[in-house]
Design a protein around this motif. Structure first.
Motif, PDB file in Angstrom:
ATOM      1  N   UNK A   1       0.796  -1.139   0.096  1.00  0.00           N
ATOM      2  CA  UNK A   1      -0.108  -0.327   0.067  1.00  0.00           C
ATOM      3  C   UNK A   1       0.879   1.404   0.003  1.00  0.00           C
TER       4      UNK A   1
ATOM      5  N   UNK B   1       1.913   1.743  -3.563  1.00  0.00           N
ATOM      6  CA  UNK B   1       1.115   2.572  -4.319  1.00  0.00           C
ATOM      7  C   UNK B   1       1.098   3.848  -4.026  1.00  0.00           C
TER       8      UNK B   1
ATOM      9  N   UNK C   1     -15.135   8.885  -5.093  1.00  0.00           N
ATOM     10  CA  UNK C   1     -14.949   7.543  -5.166  1.00  0.00           C
ATOM     11  C   UNK C   1     -15.018   6.806  -3.969  1.00  0.00           C
TER      12      UNK C   1
ATOM     13  N   UNK D   1     -17.264   3.956  -2.760  1.00  0.00           N
ATOM     14  CA  UNK D   1     -16.963   2.471  -2.828  1.00  0.00           C
ATOM     15  C   UNK D   1     -16.764   2.290  -1.194  1.00  0.00           C
TER      16      UNK D   1
ATOM     17  N   UNK E   1     -18.968  -0.418   1.152  1.00  0.00           N
ATOM     18  CA  UNK E   1     -18.393  -1.678   1.824  1.00  0.00           C
ATOM     19  C   UNK E   1     -18.579  -1.503   3.408  1.00  0.00           C
TER      20      UNK E   1
ATOM     21  N   UNK F   1     -10.803  -2.693 -10.232  1.00  0.00           N
ATOM     22  CA  UNK F   1     -10.290  -1.495  -9.656  1.00  0.00           C
ATOM     23  C   UNK F   1      -9.116  -0.823 -10.296  1.00  0.00           C
TER      24      UNK F   1
ATOM     25  N   UNK G   1     -15.992   1.413 -10.780  1.00  0.00           N
ATOM     26  CA  UNK G   1     -15.688   0.898  -9.248  1.00  0.00           C
ATOM     27  C   UNK G   1     -17.024   0.549  -8.398  1.00  0.00           C
ATOM     28  N   UNK G   2     -18.028   1.470  -8.712  1.00  0.00           N
ATOM     29  CA  UNK G   2     -19.388   0.909  -7.754  1.00  0.00           C
ATOM     30  C   UNK G   2     -19.842  -0.358  -8.246  1.00  0.00           C
TER      31      UNK G   2
ATOM     32  N   UNK H   1     -17.720  -3.064  -6.710  1.00  0.00           N
ATOM     33  CA  UNK H   1     -17.647  -3.328  -5.350  1.00  0.00           C
ATOM     34  C   UNK H   1     -19.023  -4.014  -4.913  1.00  0.00           C
TER      35      UNK H   1
ATOM     36  N   UNK I   1      -8.371  -0.865   0.734  1.00  0.00           N
ATOM     37  CA  UNK I   1      -8.729  -0.942  -0.668  1.00  0.00           C
ATOM     38  C   UNK I   1      -7.768  -0.087  -1.355  1.00  0.00           C
ATOM     39  N   UNK I   2      -7.171  -0.707  -2.398  1.00  0.00           N
ATOM     40  CA  UNK I   2      -6.112  -0.014  -3.149  1.00  0.00           C
ATOM     41  C   UNK I   2      -6.839   1.073  -4.159  1.00  0.00           C
ATOM     42  N   UNK I   3      -8.021   0.676  -4.801  1.00  0.00           N
ATOM     43  CA  UNK I   3      -8.443   2.055  -5.559  1.00  0.00           C
ATOM     44  C   UNK I   3      -8.634   2.947  -4.697  1.00  0.00           C
ATOM     45  N   UNK I   4      -9.245   3.173  -3.266  1.00  0.00           N
ATOM     46  CA  UNK I   4      -9.555   4.364  -2.930  1.00  0.00           C
ATOM     47  C   UNK I   4      -8.315   5.047  -2.488  1.00  0.00           C
TER      48      UNK I   4
END
Lengths: 108, 507
Positions: free
Chosen positions: A7, A10, A43, A46, A50, B13, B47-48, B51, B280-283
């Motif tokens: 992470x 990234x 975003x 998301x 969750x 993602x 992305x939505x 998920x 969560x890598x995308x966030x």
């Protein structure tokens, strides 16, 4: 490599990409760019989905649903308002285009 | 639903993240900007969808309803807002995004996770942060007894890191929310646009920041049993709200856009941090992209205004540039009536209009367009000289004039406008001051020295439409107002333009 390190990797790489992609923006586009970036961080929806989907108490569920609403406002509203701003730019570009009305807003 | 296996979800993602990068890239150039924005929207929708398809979620119907409610609020707001009010809408969107991120991280820190054991042997309640050590669920069943057991797990270093990221999200997310609300109030003129400074303000600000940092530390320490107490997070959020308010209050109206941009970058970073908490890598990637590009953008905006970000944020605290000296000069100026201005314009061959903040405030963009049409019908050549930071935000003036259907060809950027000005008969400055102040070129002691300006002093005559003799937001007097070739017409920009227009029709 541990998850934490992945992470972190990234994160650092994204910082550089973030710096790089906007380094040559003309000042005319500062406002739409800010607005577009604003929409992108929507975003978080998301994340809101969750945590809400895994909520166990009714308090958590309510808070989660509030987060979902707020994140959706941020994301959807952000993209639509950016599109409206940019529409003005493109509509003004060709000298005279018939019916290029002020309020012909088309959403994302 | 568990339709998508994890690698496919991760791939989704990744595609969304690429969409976001290309969106920011596209938004940096006029030709590709709109496509870029659409690409960003595609990424977000993707992305939505991912998920929903990849996670085993409860409460799917309420979530979908909440999304529908959010869209019903967001879309009409974005569609209907007047273009002059768009900056504050963006601020508001940013604020709610920050609030959402703070809620997400706060819930994850306080949540417990229920795991059903094999063959009905019972269930486990795991502290939310136990997930961040990611040992996989199977090893937890070693703890399993009959019925539901609530586990208290010792924290690992990654638990503490996740707690720190969570505390950051709650703290900065709440700052973003309250700060954005104050910027909204300033731009909407629900409160004064002048810097709000009170004795002891900086001290109070320092105190709440220290309190916020202390509480953040407490959150991290509290994570030793892998769950954080709710009231600690609520308290942290409340302190952060105070920080946000005190942070934005001392900023002057014209500098508010830079603060919006900065808060936007803040929200990006909170989204990144909540991505870390959730794993969560995308966030993480999307939030970091916004945080990094927002920081650069903030610096570029500040540079275009000839200031440093630090001087804007802390200038008011020091009683420096933003507060400024507002003493009025006693020297004479030449003021004229609408009739005189109409005559001056009608008999010019070439007019350069320099619109500014005042034009945006008075919403006079349609009136000026009408005026230009009349002038052109009389054979006068008319151009607009647009300073990069004219209006309420960089690039805002172009949007406003485009909305009033001003042809793009008439809009000249600063450099081009400057080369036209030496041959112009009249420079008409509407509601602008600092962006045409020759002190930026001539006076090295001036705070705005070095800022690029539109050189209206090169035109044969200069007409200022101004509300009063008050200096602009930089608080610096403009020598040009006292120049022999300068004429002033006092009043609200829209009123003045309407009067000039009426006078011109009767000339």
């Amino acid at each position: 490599m541990s998850d934490g390190m992945t992470l972190l990797t990234f994160f650092v790489l994204s910082v550089f990409v973030g710096f790089e992609v906007v380094s040559k923006v003309s000042s005319v586009l500062h406002t739409p760019l800010m607005s577009g970036a604003n929409a992108i961080h929507g975003v978080i929806l998301v994340g809101a989905v969750i945590v809400t989907g895994h909520a166990h108490s009714s308090t958590a569920l309510v808070l989660g649903l509030i987060a979902v609403v707020l994140a959706t406002v941020n994301m959807v509203g952000g993209f639509v308002v950016t599109d409206r701003m940019l529409e003005m730019f493109t509509a003004g570009r060709p000298q005279r285009r018939a019916g290029a009305g002020v309020d012909s807003g088309k959403g994302a | 639903m568990d339709l998508l296996p994890e690698p496919v979800a991760e791939l989704g993602y990744l595609v969304a993240a690429v969409c976001f990068i290309l969106a920011l890239k596209g938004l940096s150039s006029p030709a590709t900007a709109r496509r870029g924005n659409l690409l960003g929207a595609v990424g977000a929708v993707l992305a939505c969808v991912v998920v929903f398809l990849s996670q085993d979620l409860d409460h799917v119907v309420p979530i979908l309803v909440a999304i529908a409610i959010g869209s019903v609020i967001g879309v009409p707001a974005a569609r209907r807002v007047a273009m002059t009010q768009m900056p504050q809408l963006v601020a508001l969107f940013n604020g709610v995004g920050g609030a959402a991120a703070a809620l997400v991280a706060g819930m994850e820190l306080t949540a417990t996770q229920r795991i059903e054991g094999p063959e009905g042997s019972g269930a486990l309640e795991l502290p939310g942060l136990a997930g961040s050590s990611r040992g996989g669920t199977s090893e937890w069943f070693a703890y399993l007894g009959r019925g539901t057991d609530v586990l208290s797990l010792p924290a690992t270093s990654s638990t503490y890191l996740a707690a720190a990221a969570g505390a950051f999200t709650v703290f900065v997310g709440a700052i973003s929310l309250s700060g954005s609300c104050v910027t909204f109030a300033k731009l909407q003129e629900l409160m004064t646009t002048r810097p709000v400074i009170f004795p002891g303000g900086p001290l109070l600000f320092g105190a709440v920041v220290v309190a916020g940092l202390g509480l953040s530390l407490a959150v991290v320490v509290d994570a030793r049993d892998s769950v954080v107490s709710t009231w600690l997070l609520v308290l942290l959020g409340l302190v952060a709200v105070a920080v946000g308010v005190l942070f934005v209050l001392p900023v002057g109206g014209a500098d508010v856009p830079i603060v919006i941009s900065l808060l936007n970058a803040f929200t990006g970073l909170t989204v990144a941090a909540s991505g870390y908490v959730l794993g969560n890598t995308l966030l993480l990637v999307a939030g970091t992209l916004v945080g990094a590009s927002g920081t650069i953008l903030t610096r570029m905006m500040a540079a275009a205004m000839g200031r440093s970000t630090a001087s804007i944020l802390f200038g008011a605290f020091r009683g420096g540039s933003t507060a400024g000296s507002t003493q009025l000069s006693e020297r004479p100026v030449r003021s004229a009536g609408a009739q005189d201005v109409a005559i001056l314009l009608s008999y010019a061959r070439k007019v350069v209009i320099v619109p500014g903040y005042g034009l945006a405030v008075a919403q006079a963009q349609h009136t000026i367009h009408e005026l230009v049409d009349v002038l052109q019908a009389r054979g006068v050549q008319v151009l607009y000289g647009i300073h990069p930071v004219a209006g309420r935000m960089p690039g805002h003036m172009n949007v406003l004039l485009a909305e009033a259907n001003v042809p793009y060809a008439q809009l000249k950027e600063m450099d081009e406008a400057n080369s036209e000005l030496s041959s112009a008969d009249v420079a008409l400055v509407v509601g602008a001051n600092d962006v045409v102040n020759p002190a930026a070129k001539n006076s090295p002691v001036s705070p705005i020295y070095g800022m690029p300006i539109i050189t209206v002093d090169e035109a044969k005559a200069v007409v200022f439409l101004k509300r009063s003799m008050r200096p602009g937001f930089a608080g610096i007097e403009n020598e040009l107002l006292h120049d022999a070739k300068t004429t002033l017409l006092f009043g609200d920009a829209k009123d003045s333009l309407t009067k000039v227009l009426a006078a011109m029709k009767s000339v």
